[in-house]
Design an enzyme around this catalytic site. Structure first.
Site, PDB file in Angstrom:
ATOM      1  N   SER A 188       0.835  -1.199   0.000  1.00 26.53           N
ATOM      2  CA  SER A 188       0.000   0.000   0.000  1.00 26.53           C
ATOM      3  C   SER A 188       0.874   1.255   0.000  1.00 26.53           C
ATOM      4  O   SER A 188       1.729   1.405  -0.866  1.00 26.53           O
ATOM      5  CB  SER A 188      -0.962  -0.042   1.192  1.00 26.53           C
ATOM      6  OG  SER A 188      -1.934   0.952   1.111  1.00 26.53           O
ATOM      7  N   ASP A 340      -9.731  -3.104  -5.904  1.00 26.25           N
ATOM      8  CA  ASP A 340      -8.810  -2.183  -5.245  1.00 26.25           C
ATOM      9  C   ASP A 340      -8.756  -0.884  -6.041  1.00 26.25           C
ATOM     10  O   ASP A 340      -8.554  -0.908  -7.262  1.00 26.25           O
ATOM     11  CB  ASP A 340      -7.431  -2.834  -5.167  1.00 26.25           C
ATOM     12  CG  ASP A 340      -6.407  -2.009  -4.401  1.00 26.25           C
ATOM     13  OD1 ASP A 340      -6.743  -0.905  -3.914  1.00 26.25           O
ATOM     14  OD2 ASP A 340      -5.255  -2.460  -4.305  1.00 26.25           O
ATOM     15  N   HIS A 370      -7.779  -4.559  -1.160  1.00 25.83           N
ATOM     16  CA  HIS A 370      -6.701  -3.739  -0.615  1.00 25.83           C
ATOM     17  C   HIS A 370      -6.516  -4.008   0.878  1.00 25.83           C
ATOM     18  O   HIS A 370      -7.480  -4.178   1.622  1.00 25.83           O
ATOM     19  CB  HIS A 370      -7.015  -2.259  -0.834  1.00 25.83           C
ATOM     20  CG  HIS A 370      -5.834  -1.367  -0.619  1.00 25.83           C
ATOM     21  ND1 HIS A 370      -4.903  -1.134  -1.603  1.00 25.83           N
ATOM     22  CD2 HIS A 370      -5.413  -0.676   0.465  1.00 25.83           C
ATOM     23  CE1 HIS A 370      -3.978  -0.319  -1.142  1.00 25.83           C
ATOM     24  NE2 HIS A 370      -4.256  -0.027   0.121  1.00 25.83           N
TER      25      HIS A 370
END
Length: 400
Positions: A188, A340, A370
């Site tokens: 991320s 995502d 995610h």
């Protein structure tokens, strides 16, 4: 006590509402993902309400409810130490068994949208401990500074400082690290930082070719066009929604509600930035499967009156690097998730790196969401999370 009961009651009511939010049909262990999604959405709405009423800042509500740090506990396999490199806190994982050869090193940058998280969270502690065990590798988790107290580029500066410190001959020798087997990785926001740090180091004459590999798990790689197919298809998540992602990015950029609103309308880029769009034009780089029925339109320029120079900076958006800068990058692993908002960033980076001759392995998880890699531990123990972790570890094992 009455205040706490009221807050708990509000949370329960909102959770009961969000638990019925639809999630994609192909997701494994749907009830677990649905529960996690409901908790995150409820927390976000409670955080918004608290901020608007002056009770607590948005990010502080998340910190209060979600961040639990672990102690540096060693075991028979790995010695775990909290220390600092160049005054930046790090957590080291050092394999206990003797090795006749120098070990690889993995530098791991945690996620958390530049605002939340720590390498000391239980999920990251478990991941880095697992990595050290499986690969007989030295692992370095970095506790970089977080926004909004430390906005862009503080987090990246910390990460680069740690990598440079580690690359010193005396430090490599101290920890028995092979200087030819060093990888920068992250998930991320941590993957964003890993990509930016790798670009900076590989294009620096003193550090060029000292990083063997980079591993990026669902990275966000650009913030100049946030109306890509993945943004539109996954606007409500699961887990990471557009509203939440833009809120955290606004905090990272030291911005205000005007910036957030402009970003959500894709009207945040300044005049004179059109030349950057070619680097992130999804209609040129996305496979047809992911374009679907979407029609490409450029971000609207000049609507936002405030100036945010970081929006033009490749340290924030690694996809803004030129082809000549990208071609020097090392062996690369990119993992993307179907459901995502930043999915398309990863696809574009894969295409651009391959176009300039960088060797790239791309794993795309069709039922992925995610943040999944942080859900390997109890009470989640998500099978998706374990699959993502294993793909990441297997690639490192084969390539370091």
């Amino acid at each position: 006590m009455g205040y706490k009961i009221l807050c708990f009651g509000i949370f329960c009511v909102l959770f009961a509402y969000y638990i019925y939010t639809p999630i994609p049909e192909n997701i494994e262990e749907r009830w677990k993902v649905r529960m996690i999604d409901a908790v995150v959405k409820t927390t976000s709405l409670v955080a918004t309400l608290f901020e608007e009423t002056g009770l607590m800042k948005y990010e502080d509500t998340f910190l209060t409810l979600s961040v639990h740090l672990s102690k540096p506990v060693s075991d028979e396999n790995v010695t775990v130490i909290d220390t600092d490199f160049s005054d930046v806190p790090v957590r080291l994982y050092l394999p206990e068994k003797k090795s006749e050869i120098l070990r690889p090193a993995i530098i791991y940058l945690h996620g958390g949208a530049f605002v939340l998280g720590s390498c000391k969270m239980q999920s990251y502690d478990d991941l880095n401990r697992w990595t050290a065990n499986k690969l007989d590798a030295v692992v370095v988790g970095i506790d970089y500074r977080l926004a909004p107290q430390y906005p862009f580029p503080a987090a990246l500066e910390d990460c680069v400082l740690v990598v440079k410190f580690l690359l010193q001959d005396k430090i490599l020798e101290k920890y028995g690290i092979d200087p030819a087997r060093i990888c920068i990785s992250g998930d991320s926001a941590g993957a964003t930082l890993a990509a930016a740090a790798t670009q900076l180091l590989q294009n620096h004459p003193e550090y060029k070719d000292k990083i063997k590999a980079q591993a990026l798990i669902y990275p966000g790689l650009q913030f100049i066009d946030i109306a890509m197919p993945s943004h539109q298809d996954n606007e409500q998540g699961p887990i990471m929604s557009m509203e939440m992602g833009v809120k955290f990015l606004t905090l990272y950029l030291n911005g205000n509600s005007s910036l957030k609103k402009a970003m959500l309308r894709n009207e945040h880029m300044p005049e004179g930035s059109r030349h950057l769009f070619k680097f992130v034009n999804w209609s040129d780089f996305l496979p047809d499967k992911y374009k679907k029925n979407h029609i490409y339109t450029e971000p609207v320029l000049g609507k936002l009156k405030a100036s945010y120079p970081a929006l033009l900076d490749s340290r924030l958006s690694p996809l803004l690097a030129s082809d000549s800068q990208l071609q020097s990058l090392p062996l690369t692993y990119i993992l993307t998730c179907e459901h995502d908002i930043v999915r398309d960033d990863g696809f574009i980076y894969v295409a651009r790196l391959r176009n300039v001759g960088v060797q790239v392995t791309h794993d795309h998880i069709e039922d992925g969401v995610h943040g999944a890699i942080t859900l390997t531990t109890l009470p989640y123990n998500l099978q998706l999370a374990l699959r993502i972790r294993d793909k990441y570890i297997n690639w490192l094992e084969k390539n370091l």
